[in-house]
Design a protein around this motif. Structure first.
Motif, short mmCIF file in Angstrom:
data_model
loop_
_atom_site.label_atom_id
_atom_site.label_comp_id
_atom_site.label_asym_id
_atom_site.label_seq_id
_atom_site.Cartn_x
_atom_site.Cartn_y
_atom_site.Cartn_z
N LEU A 64 -0.88 -8.23 -7.02
CA LEU A 64 0.11 -7.39 -6.36
C LEU A 64 1.48 -7.80 -6.88
O LEU A 64 1.86 -8.96 -6.77
CB LEU A 64 0.06 -7.58 -4.84
N PHE A 119 3.51 -5.59 1.73
CA PHE A 119 2.64 -6.10 2.79
C PHE A 119 1.52 -5.11 3.09
O PHE A 119 0.36 -5.50 3.26
CB PHE A 119 3.45 -6.40 4.04
N SER A 162 0.25 -2.97 1.00
CA SER A 162 -0.66 -3.03 -0.14
C SER A 162 -1.52 -4.30 -0.08
O SER A 162 -2.71 -4.26 -0.39
CB SER A 162 0.12 -3.00 -1.45
N TYR A 163 -0.92 -5.41 0.34
CA TYR A 163 -1.68 -6.65 0.50
C TYR A 163 -2.84 -6.44 1.49
O TYR A 163 -3.97 -6.81 1.20
CB TYR A 163 -0.78 -7.78 0.99
N LYS A 183 -6.10 -6.64 -0.77
CA LYS A 183 -6.49 -8.06 -0.78
C LYS A 183 -6.42 -8.66 -2.20
O LYS A 183 -7.43 -9.08 -2.77
CB LYS A 183 -7.89 -8.24 -0.21
N ILE A 233 -0.13 -12.81 -5.84
CA ILE A 233 1.02 -11.97 -5.50
C ILE A 233 2.21 -12.47 -6.29
O ILE A 233 2.50 -13.67 -6.30
CB ILE A 233 1.31 -12.04 -3.99
N THR A 241 6.26 -11.70 -6.46
CA THR A 241 7.27 -10.98 -5.70
C THR A 241 8.69 -11.38 -6.09
O THR A 241 8.96 -12.53 -6.40
CB THR A 241 7.08 -11.17 -4.18
N ILE A 265 2.48 -12.48 4.99
CA ILE A 265 1.19 -12.67 4.34
C ILE A 265 0.55 -13.98 4.80
O ILE A 265 -0.66 -14.04 5.04
CB ILE A 265 1.34 -12.62 2.81
N VAL A 310 -3.84 -17.55 -0.57
CA VAL A 310 -3.53 -16.65 -1.68
C VAL A 310 -2.38 -17.24 -2.51
O VAL A 310 -1.45 -17.83 -1.98
CB VAL A 310 -3.20 -15.22 -1.19
N ILE A 369 0.91 -17.26 -4.68
CA ILE A 369 2.13 -16.45 -4.67
C ILE A 369 3.12 -17.01 -5.68
O ILE A 369 3.37 -18.22 -5.69
CB ILE A 369 2.77 -16.41 -3.28
#
Length: 81
Positions: free
Chosen positions: A6, A40, A42-43, A47, A51, A53, A69, A76, A78
């Motif tokens: 994402l 968020f 889309s998360y 899944k 990520i 960002t 998240i 996850v 990030i």
């Protein structure tokens, strides 16, 4: 396993360029969002495994997105730009 990424970035050209680079160089699925709120959503729907960002955006900053998240997933991966 095919990774799902994402990428949340409010600058259209940057988002387009980075997404294109990732898709052309890695065997992954990339979901794009242009702000933290969409990111968020889309998360929750997709899944992703990773990520990426931006930190400064409207409708949730990158930090606010990460905080939301982390309420659901503490593992996850990030990356903050």
């Amino acid at each position: 396993m095919k990774y799902k990424i994402l990428y949340v970035e409010d600058e259209v050209e940057t988002r387009r360029n980075v997404t294109e680079y990732i898709k052309n160089n890695y065997n992954v699925t990339v979901f794009e969002s242009n702000n933290g709120k969409e990111g968020f959503e889309s998360y929750l729907k997709n899944k992703p495994n990773i990520i990426i960002t931006d930190i400064s955006m409207g409708k949730y900053s990158g930090i606010e997105l990460i905080e939301k998240i982390r309420e659901f997933d503490k593992e996850v991966k990030i990356i903050i730009l």
